[in-house]
Write an enzyme that holds these catalytic residues in place. Sequence first.
Site, PDB file in Angstrom:
ATOM      1  CB  CYS A   1     -23.103  94.836  31.522  1.00 40.71           C
ATOM      2  SG  CYS A   1     -23.099  96.576  31.044  1.00 40.71           S
TER       3      CYS A   1
ATOM      4  CG  ASP B   1     -11.369  76.665  18.217  1.00 41.40           C
ATOM      5  OD1 ASP B   1     -11.995  75.595  18.364  1.00 41.40           O
ATOM      6  OD2 ASP B   1     -11.094  77.416  19.163  1.00 41.40           O
TER       7      ASP B   1
ATOM      8  CB  CYS C   1     -26.306  96.425  32.998  1.00 43.54           C
ATOM      9  SG  CYS C   1     -25.030  96.167  34.258  1.00 43.54           S
TER      10      CYS C   1
ATOM     11  CB  CYS D   1     -23.392 100.220  34.830  1.00 49.26           C
ATOM     12  SG  CYS D   1     -23.755  99.563  33.187  1.00 49.26           S
TER      13      CYS D   1
ATOM     14  CB  CYS E   1     -20.138  97.924  34.175  1.00 45.88           C
ATOM     15  SG  CYS E   1     -21.550  96.896  34.664  1.00 45.88           S
TER      16      CYS E   1
END
Length: 412
Positions: free
Chosen positions: A201, A338, A217, A220, A204
């Site tokens: 999430c 990368d 989520c 939360c 949170c």
Amino acid sequence: MAGNSDPLTPRAKIAVTAGKAVAAASRAAGRGSGSVIGGRVALKLDPDLLARLAQNLDVVLVSATNGKTTTTRLIAEALRAAGPVVSNALGANMPAGITSALAGSSDARYGVIEVDEKYLAGVARDTAPKCIALLNLSRDQLDRAAETRMLAEAWREGLAGSKAVIIANADDPLVVWAASSSPNVVWVAAGQMWKDDAWSCPSCGGVMQRPGDDWFCGECGFRRPTPSWALSGDHVLDPHGSAWPIHLQLPGRANKANAASSAAVAAVFGVPPQVALERMYQVQAVAGRYDVVQFQQRDLRLLLAKNPAGWLETFSLIDPPPTPVILSVNARGADGTDTSWLWDVDYTRLTGHPICVIGDRKLDLAVRLEVANQHFQVCENLDQAVQLCPPGRIEVIANYTAFQDLRRRVGN
């Protein structure tokens, strides 16, 4: 819209003229379009130039990890139904390139601007957009973009309290979290094929639950908002529940999703979905993407895929086996240096396709394909790879600078 009085000060006019001269010199020297260097010079001479150029325009900003160049083209086509449009159609999407594009048109009513994710907040501050389209956020250019949540947080802070109408993808939790700080959001169910950047999430840090197409989520309560626009098969559903057919020359589900978001943007400016979607049919290719070119008696379809989410979408639209596939990967500055992201791509989806590998980082890609149990050949260049393929169609998939190399080689 602001009145059509000339917004440019004498200093701004000098900056525009100097920028165009430098761009023309760059083009004459064969160094590309010159839009970025021209814009840099212009902004040096007048740091407020972008804001001045935008003040007589109704501006749309488009930002995302994938699909922003194509969506910018689709929106620009749709809005031409309502008036002249200026756009950075070639994808120069940082402030210098955007300034250069806007300086090239004096009679436009709309500015449709693709913006690099990292510059969105600053460009929004300068251009006071009427509408901002946020499509998706996923891992990309790992050496410079850091993690996706940091980008989402920058969006969230930069767009807090924005007067713009935000058109946002309800299926991407990072986009929803970023857009939720804005008072005026229109949610579009555009889908999300790549989910690997959205399991925790953004609000949170809890674990996201993903039953079916929904998400929330468990910690939360942050959850998917109810969309007012939706992609449904080959149709766009508008807020009244009407279904409008999508007819595109561009392939794949991702482009239908781009069309759905574009129709929602067009509606903000009073262009009806039917008109917007009909006009989008005009777009055949975007800066060479999806073009089919003849090369050495073969038909090469050029496909751009810059990151794991893009490769996943691209695999879903290539012709079935045994169509040959040429893969090209570079790791220059514009690609991100990368290449560890190659391990996030599911190359088993290419099983059954003869594969040739080219590009600066062909050996990195070869190791990845070896682990995925794919049959492939490493080639020195495009010419050698094409010679190994039978006559007919070849799908060529490349990341950013590799794609530019390919276009130069095939004269596209």
